[in-house]
Write an enzyme that holds these catalytic residues in place. Structure first.
Site, PDB file in Angstrom:
ATOM      1  N   HIS A 131     -12.388   3.531   0.120  1.00  0.00           N
ATOM      2  CA  HIS A 131     -12.389   2.598   1.265  1.00  0.00           C
ATOM      3  C   HIS A 131     -13.276   1.387   0.979  1.00  0.00           C
ATOM      4  CE1 HIS A 131     -11.596   6.150   4.246  1.00  0.00           C
ATOM      5  NE2 HIS A 131     -10.457   5.577   3.915  1.00  0.00           N
ATOM      6  N   ARG A 139      -8.758  16.456   6.219  1.00  0.00           N
ATOM      7  CA  ARG A 139      -9.640  16.824   5.103  1.00  0.00           C
ATOM      8  C   ARG A 139     -10.964  17.378   5.615  1.00  0.00           C
ATOM      9  NH1 ARG A 139      -9.318  11.057   2.266  1.00  0.00           N
ATOM     10  NH2 ARG A 139      -7.355  10.643   3.332  1.00  0.00           N
ATOM     11  N   ARG A 156      -2.635  -1.987  -3.473  1.00  0.00           N
ATOM     12  CA  ARG A 156      -3.825  -1.168  -3.276  1.00  0.00           C
ATOM     13  C   ARG A 156      -3.721   0.061  -4.177  1.00  0.00           C
ATOM     14  NH1 ARG A 156      -5.100   3.047   1.442  1.00  0.00           N
ATOM     15  NH2 ARG A 156      -7.238   3.533   0.816  1.00  0.00           N
ATOM     16  N   ASN A 198       0.872  -1.178   0.000  1.00  0.00           N
ATOM     17  CA  ASN A 198       0.000   0.000   0.000  1.00  0.00           C
ATOM     18  C   ASN A 198       0.906   1.225   0.000  1.00  0.00           C
ATOM     19  OD1 ASN A 198      -1.800   2.040   0.535  1.00  0.00           O
ATOM     20  ND2 ASN A 198      -2.697   1.073   2.352  1.00  0.00           N
ATOM     21  N   GLU A 244      -7.963  -4.447   5.793  1.00  0.00           N
ATOM     22  CA  GLU A 244      -7.929  -4.219   4.352  1.00  0.00           C
ATOM     23  C   GLU A 244      -6.894  -5.113   3.673  1.00  0.00           C
ATOM     24  OE1 GLU A 244      -7.846   0.086   5.434  1.00  0.00           O
ATOM     25  OE2 GLU A 244      -8.861   0.323   3.518  1.00  0.00           O
TER      26      GLU A 244
END
Ligand code: ADP
Length: 381
Positions: free
Chosen positions: A165, A226, A76, A10, A369
């Protein structure tokens, strides 16, 4: 390794996470993170150096990637655009097509592509597979995926709600169904993935019907750095009146907003201490975070008609009881009753935090994940 192993990579802009997993037995054989890639004082100049450092660390752990039964490398990739929504074996043509997509995700896709390029060179004999964060939401209903803007412009520039996600929302909703002991396709669910990035999804019978992130991972919930939802008018106003460039506004919204922008701190451990010591800006940031979260829960309850399960996951969702309580307290009329004692108990296992009488099961389920990516990888090789 006795079974088929997958190396999951990732790559972010300044960090590279890796994990060596055996999906069949759900075991993680090694994992690590290389940070501060490309920063001035860092010994890790670029993704090439980062991956070499990761391989060195694995070798220090006694793992030779060329001789340990590795079946594939899983990468990913944040944005798959409209074209990529299945696990995809990476060849030169796919890599070129992904390069074309970088304009849709300028902060996220280029680092992943650097990681892919280096890993393919270093492990050329193995299949490399891209797993997309957007994939799960590819078939969102048009009413949820469409922005109410000029449709010709939207079509020309591929503007739609993609959602992110996805690997986590899918994995966690499947785990939740197993936890409550009912088939996935009989359940309505709301999943709240609250990490540095945060997103919510509404899932009807195993099919996502709405999600909070959009064209980019900037929309929706308040996040570490964010903004999540804002009035789009703010962007034009800042460009015109404050004379900020579009790039300035975009980096402000992505990197200097959210909890960091409001309170000067993005980590919930530290934010909790600040609130304890009476810091009013930290308290306001927390209140804004929770207010947005409640709004999405309410919206998704209405989208679904009713929900059977609400699940919290990721760093904040798994570890901050106050957020879970404040997001759902007082919703008894909607069938949601939190058991405060269960909620306050720490743990790393899947658990129920609603009362036995609560019509809606409220769960905490650790996301994984990397395991989901590793499984997806094996499904195509
Ligand atoms: P990422 O999106 O980077 O994968 P994570 O899911 O790891 O993020 O979540 C990271 C965030 O979770 C941290 O910034 C912190 O705010 C929060 N967090 C993680 N562990 C704890 C904890 N034990 N207590 C409070 N907050 C935590």
């Amino acid at each position: 390794m006795t079974g088929r192993g997958v190396l999951v990579i990732n790559s972010g802009s300044s960090s590279l996470k890796y994990q060596l997993i055996q999906p069949d037995s759900e075991t993680s054989l090694a994992e690590g993170i290389i940070e501060q890639i490309g920063e001035p004082s860092s010994p890790v100049a670029d993704h090439d150096a980062a991956l070499r450092a990761a391989f060195d660390r694995l070798a220090d752990d006694g793992i030779d990637l060329n001789d340990c039964g590795l079946a594939a490398v899983g990468h990913r990739v944040v944005h798959g655009g409209t074209k990529f929504y299945r696990p995809t074996i990476l060849d030169d043509a796919v890599v070129a097509a992904l390069q074309d997509l970088s304009s849709l995700a300028p902060l996220h896709n280029p680092p992943a592509l650097s990681g892919i390029e280096v890993a393919r060179k270093m492990l050329p004999q193995l299949p490399h597979v891209a797993i997309f964060d957007t994939a799960y939401f590819h078939d969102l209903p048009a009413a949820a995926a469409t922005y109410a803007i000029d449709h010709e412009l939207a079509e020309k520039w591929r503007i739609r709600r993609y959602g992110f996600h996805g690997t986590s929302h899918q994995y966690v909703s499947e785990q939740a169904a197993a936890f409550v002991g009912r088939p996935l396709d009989t359940l309505n669910q709301i999943v709240l993935h609250l990490g540095n990035g945060a997103s919510a999804s509404a899932i009807a019978g195993g099919r996502p019907v709405d999600t909070s992130m959009g064209l980019t991972p900037l929309e929706g919930l308040v996040m570490g750095t964010r903004s999540g939802d804002i009035d789009p008018g703010i962007i034009g106003y800042l460009c015109r009146e404050a004379k900020l460039s579009v790039d300035d506004v975009e980096s402000m919204l992505n990197q200097r907003s959210g909890m960091l922008g409001l309170a000067g701190e993005r980590d919930f451990r530290r934010l909790g201490e600040m609130i304890q010591s009476g810091d009013a800006t930290a308290q306001l940031a927390y209140d804004v975070f929770v207010h947005r979260l409640r709004k999405y829960v309410g919206a998704y309850l209405a989208v679904l008609g009713h929900t059977d399960v609400v699940t919290f996951t990721a760093g904040i969702g798994e570890n901050v009881p106050a957020v879970r309580r404040d997001a759902l307290i007082g919703l008894g009329a909607l069938g949601i009753e939190i058991d405060e004692r269960r909620n306050d108990k720490r743990g790393s296992d899947a658990r129920r935090i609603s009362t036995d009488d609560s019509a809606v099961a409220v769960l905490v389920i650790p996301t994984n994940e990397e395991l989901a990516i590793a499984r997806d990888c094996l499904s195509v090789i």
